[in-house]
Scaffold this motif. Structure first.
Motif, PDB file in Angstrom:
ATOM      1  N   PHE A  71       8.954 -11.747 -14.411  1.00  0.00           N
ATOM      2  CA  PHE A  71       8.652 -10.380 -14.884  1.00  0.00           C
ATOM      3  C   PHE A  71       6.970  -9.945 -14.905  1.00  0.00           C
ATOM      4  O   PHE A  71       6.763  -8.907 -13.737  1.00  0.00           O
ATOM      5  CB  PHE A  71       8.201  -9.794 -16.359  1.00  0.00           C
ATOM      6  N   HIS A  72       6.158 -10.635 -14.518  1.00  0.00           N
ATOM      7  CA  HIS A  72       4.639 -10.923 -13.967  1.00  0.00           C
ATOM      8  C   HIS A  72       4.313 -10.375 -12.780  1.00  0.00           C
ATOM      9  O   HIS A  72       3.287  -9.723 -11.891  1.00  0.00           O
ATOM     10  CB  HIS A  72       3.684 -11.706 -14.852  1.00  0.00           C
ATOM     11  N   ASN A  73       5.461 -10.722 -12.204  1.00  0.00           N
ATOM     12  CA  ASN A  73       5.206 -10.530 -10.909  1.00  0.00           C
ATOM     13  C   ASN A  73       6.322  -9.338 -10.111  1.00  0.00           C
ATOM     14  O   ASN A  73       5.291  -8.847  -9.046  1.00  0.00           O
ATOM     15  CB  ASN A  73       5.986 -12.031  -9.874  1.00  0.00           C
ATOM     16  N   PHE A  74       6.908  -8.814 -10.774  1.00  0.00           N
ATOM     17  CA  PHE A  74       7.724  -7.760 -10.493  1.00  0.00           C
ATOM     18  C   PHE A  74       6.204  -6.832 -11.136  1.00  0.00           C
ATOM     19  O   PHE A  74       6.216  -5.939  -9.994  1.00  0.00           O
ATOM     20  CB  PHE A  74       9.068  -7.836 -11.388  1.00  0.00           C
ATOM     21  N   THR A  75       5.875  -6.739 -11.823  1.00  0.00           N
ATOM     22  CA  THR A  75       4.793  -6.154 -12.163  1.00  0.00           C
ATOM     23  C   THR A  75       4.096  -5.761 -10.902  1.00  0.00           C
ATOM     24  O   THR A  75       3.240  -4.829 -10.663  1.00  0.00           O
ATOM     25  CB  THR A  75       4.046  -6.184 -13.438  1.00  0.00           C
ATOM     26  N   LEU A  76       2.868  -7.027 -10.612  1.00  0.00           N
ATOM     27  CA  LEU A  76       2.206  -7.160  -9.188  1.00  0.00           C
ATOM     28  C   LEU A  76       2.461  -6.543  -8.387  1.00  0.00           C
ATOM     29  O   LEU A  76       2.065  -5.405  -7.479  1.00  0.00           O
ATOM     30  CB  LEU A  76       1.766  -8.226  -9.376  1.00  0.00           C
ATOM     31  N   ILE A  77       3.647  -6.645  -8.120  1.00  0.00           N
ATOM     32  CA  ILE A  77       4.661  -5.643  -6.511  1.00  0.00           C
ATOM     33  C   ILE A  77       4.546  -4.592  -6.978  1.00  0.00           C
ATOM     34  O   ILE A  77       4.043  -3.583  -6.505  1.00  0.00           O
ATOM     35  CB  ILE A  77       6.130  -6.867  -5.928  1.00  0.00           C
ATOM     36  N   HIS A  78       4.895  -3.694  -7.682  1.00  0.00           N
ATOM     37  CA  HIS A  78       4.882  -2.651  -8.170  1.00  0.00           C
ATOM     38  C   HIS A  78       3.718  -1.550  -8.449  1.00  0.00           C
ATOM     39  O   HIS A  78       2.859  -1.129  -8.095  1.00  0.00           O
ATOM     40  CB  HIS A  78       5.417  -2.361  -9.245  1.00  0.00           C
ATOM     41  N   ASP A  79       2.387  -2.459  -8.805  1.00  0.00           N
ATOM     42  CA  ASP A  79       0.815  -2.238  -9.110  1.00  0.00           C
ATOM     43  C   ASP A  79       0.608  -2.095  -7.665  1.00  0.00           C
ATOM     44  O   ASP A  79      -0.048  -1.374  -7.238  1.00  0.00           O
ATOM     45  CB  ASP A  79       0.389  -3.399  -9.804  1.00  0.00           C
ATOM     46  N   ASP A  80       0.520  -3.063  -6.985  1.00  0.00           N
ATOM     47  CA  ASP A  80       0.036  -2.822  -5.337  1.00  0.00           C
ATOM     48  C   ASP A  80       0.142  -1.819  -5.100  1.00  0.00           C
ATOM     49  O   ASP A  80       0.035  -1.250  -3.868  1.00  0.00           O
ATOM     50  CB  ASP A  80       0.115  -3.949  -4.201  1.00  0.00           C
ATOM     51  N   ILE A  81       2.102  -1.648  -5.018  1.00  0.00           N
ATOM     52  CA  ILE A  81       2.433  -0.153  -4.586  1.00  0.00           C
ATOM     53  C   ILE A  81       1.339   1.623  -4.500  1.00  0.00           C
ATOM     54  O   ILE A  81       0.609   2.224  -4.144  1.00  0.00           O
ATOM     55  CB  ILE A  81       3.854   0.097  -4.762  1.00  0.00           C
ATOM     56  N   MET A  82       1.487   1.458  -6.074  1.00  0.00           N
ATOM     57  CA  MET A  82       0.700   2.180  -7.112  1.00  0.00           C
ATOM     58  C   MET A  82      -1.115   2.662  -6.304  1.00  0.00           C
ATOM     59  O   MET A  82      -0.902   3.400  -6.608  1.00  0.00           O
ATOM     60  CB  MET A  82       0.922   2.341  -8.655  1.00  0.00           C
ATOM     61  N   ASP A  83      -0.928   1.208  -6.343  1.00  0.00           N
ATOM     62  CA  ASP A  83      -2.773   1.184  -6.572  1.00  0.00           C
ATOM     63  C   ASP A  83      -3.338   1.396  -4.251  1.00  0.00           C
ATOM     64  O   ASP A  83      -4.102   1.284  -4.176  1.00  0.00           O
ATOM     65  CB  ASP A  83      -3.411  -0.102  -6.418  1.00  0.00           C
ATOM     66  N   GLN A  84      -1.848   1.261  -4.086  1.00  0.00           N
ATOM     67  CA  GLN A  84      -1.742   1.017  -2.403  1.00  0.00           C
ATOM     68  C   GLN A  84      -2.713  -0.320  -1.572  1.00  0.00           C
ATOM     69  O   GLN A  84      -3.309   0.289  -0.471  1.00  0.00           O
ATOM     70  CB  GLN A  84      -2.528   2.526  -1.569  1.00  0.00           C
ATOM     71  N   ALA A  85      -2.470  -0.842  -2.812  1.00  0.00           N
ATOM     72  CA  ALA A  85      -3.461  -2.099  -2.011  1.00  0.00           C
ATOM     73  C   ALA A  85      -3.142  -2.919  -1.307  1.00  0.00           C
ATOM     74  O   ALA A  85      -1.810  -3.599  -1.242  1.00  0.00           O
ATOM     75  CB  ALA A  85      -3.391  -3.164  -3.206  1.00  0.00           C
ATOM     76  N   PRO A  86      -3.715  -3.219  -0.316  1.00  0.00           N
ATOM     77  CA  PRO A  86      -3.879  -3.638   1.088  1.00  0.00           C
ATOM     78  C   PRO A  86      -3.399  -5.330   1.278  1.00  0.00           C
ATOM     79  O   PRO A  86      -2.943  -6.115   1.779  1.00  0.00           O
ATOM     80  CB  PRO A  86      -4.375  -3.442   2.007  1.00  0.00           C
ATOM     81  N   LEU A  87      -4.393  -5.697  -0.315  1.00  0.00           N
ATOM     82  CA  LEU A  87      -3.904  -7.319  -0.480  1.00  0.00           C
ATOM     83  C   LEU A  87      -3.812  -7.784  -1.589  1.00  0.00           C
ATOM     84  O   LEU A  87      -4.190  -6.533  -2.419  1.00  0.00           O
ATOM     85  CB  LEU A  87      -5.826  -7.771   0.699  1.00  0.00           C
ATOM     86  N   ARG A  88      -3.343  -8.873  -1.230  1.00  0.00           N
ATOM     87  CA  ARG A  88      -3.531  -9.359  -2.872  1.00  0.00           C
ATOM     88  C   ARG A  88      -3.972 -10.963  -2.225  1.00  0.00           C
ATOM     89  O   ARG A  88      -2.947 -11.703  -1.925  1.00  0.00           O
ATOM     90  CB  ARG A  88      -2.131  -9.091  -3.740  1.00  0.00           C
ATOM     91  N   ARG A  89      -4.499 -11.501  -3.491  1.00  0.00           N
ATOM     92  CA  ARG A  89      -5.007 -13.168  -3.082  1.00  0.00           C
ATOM     93  C   ARG A  89      -6.029 -13.234  -1.442  1.00  0.00           C
ATOM     94  O   ARG A  89      -5.579 -14.070  -0.275  1.00  0.00           O
ATOM     95  CB  ARG A  89      -4.088 -13.634  -3.851  1.00  0.00           C
ATOM     96  N   GLY A  90      -5.863 -12.133  -0.617  1.00  0.00           N
ATOM     97  CA  GLY A  90      -6.679 -12.225   0.489  1.00  0.00           C
ATOM     98  C   GLY A  90      -5.478 -12.960   1.155  1.00  0.00           C
ATOM     99  O   GLY A  90      -5.425 -12.361   2.851  1.00  0.00           O
TER     100      GLY A  90
END
Length: 321
Positions: A71-90
């Motif tokens: 569940f936590h990883n599901f939220t992170l994938i969607h958070d990254d889309i909403m934040d338009q984040a190019p990187l996570r953990r490098g």
């Protein structure tokens, strides 16, 4: 009793199991890629630690812990889309690497996988676990929406920001502990107390995170100082500064938070220091830490069994840079 490090290693080993079918690979490979990035696995291990606080770790706890991490990883994938984040953990985020549409579906199916693990919980506990899990999942989504709403607002007061952080960050830590405690067979009072312990740890951690973003040592913190200021994020620090600053300082802060000045970060930090925001944030973190430890003391279990949870809380909350 196991330490956090011991349980984290055990959980990481079990979590390596493939959680997804093979086909279509275009849907499931992105999730394997994302889970392969690793992470601290704090939330699932809290579930296991709370279970062991009251009893030996039961098979149900491993399934619930796995559901929590998915569940936590599901939220992170969607958070990254909403934040338009190019990187996570490098590494490239899922939407950056595979496209937004696939990332949305990958996140959705990650959530489905979480529920498949919850469905393995014994009939004795499944209704209460499912009820708590669903309540928490809804609250996390509410917190994320409030966070986005705040980006469009000129002013956010302290209580509103606290409520958002509570929903977005604290409730998942808190309910991970409560679910583990529930599976350990303890009563409602102990469950409520351990939930509050987790909630206060989450609040203290967010105050610390906001503080380090502004005042941390970038070499030790692993991020450039002032990231929240550059991206105009409303944080505990800004909200407090706007409450205590002079009219001139308030006016300048509002101007700076809409500017792209190259001196923006240093000027904002200068006003923060003039307003003693750094001292206030340290005191607020300390307040939430002490409240958390009081809740831990109040749990009706011999003190020795609580040591691993206390050590983990101190580890999470004593980064100073």
């Amino acid at each position: 009793m196991h330490t956090f490090e011991e349980l984290s290693a055990q959980f990481s080993e079990k979590f390596k199991t493939d959680h997804f079918p093979q086909e279509p690979a275009s849907l499931y490979e992105p999730n394997r890629y994302f889970l392969g990035m690793g992470g601290k696995r704090v939330r699932p291990v809290l579930c296991l630690m709370a279970n062991e606080l009251f009893d030996e770790i039961v098979p149900d706890a491993w399934n619930v812990a796995t559901a929590i991490e998915l569940f936590h990883n599901f939220t992170l994938i969607h958070d990254d889309i909403m934040d338009q984040a190019p990187l996570r953990r490098g590494l490239e985020t899922v939407h950056q690497k595979y496209g937004i549409s696939t990332a949305l579906l990958a996140g959705d199916v990650m959530l489905v996988a979480a529920y498949e693990y919850l469905n393995k919980v014994s009939t004795q506990h499944i209704v209460r676990i499912m009820r708590l899990f669903n309540k928490t999942a809804r609250e996390v989504c509410e917190g994320q929406q409030l966070d986005m709403d705040f980006e469009k607002k000129n002013g956010v007061d302290f209580d509103a920001y606290l409520n958002m952080i509570n929903l977005k960050t604290s409730v998942l830590l808190a309910s991970s502990l409560q679910m583990g405690a529930l599976l350990g067979g303890t009563g409602v009072r102990n469950q409520q107390i351990i939930y509050e312990f987790g909630r206060k740890i989450g609040l203290a951690f967010q105050v610390q995170d906001d503080f380090l973003d502004a005042f941390g040592n970038p070499e030790k913190f692993g991020k450039l100082v002032g990231g929240d200021i550059k991206s105009n994020k409303k944080t505990f620090l800004l909200i407090h500064a706007l409450q205590v600053a002079s009219e001139g300082q308030k006016k300048r802060l509002k101007e700076l938070y809409t500017s792209t000045s190259e001196h923006k970060v240093e000027e904002v930090l200068s006003i923060f220091k003039d307003c003693k925001v750094d001292e206030w944030a340290k005191a607020l973190k300390e307040k939430y830490m002490q409240e958390a430890f009081q809740h831990l003391d109040d749990i009706a279990v011999v003190s020795k069994r609580k040591e691993p949870l206390k050590e983990l809380a101190l580890y999470l909350l004593q980064r100073e840079s």
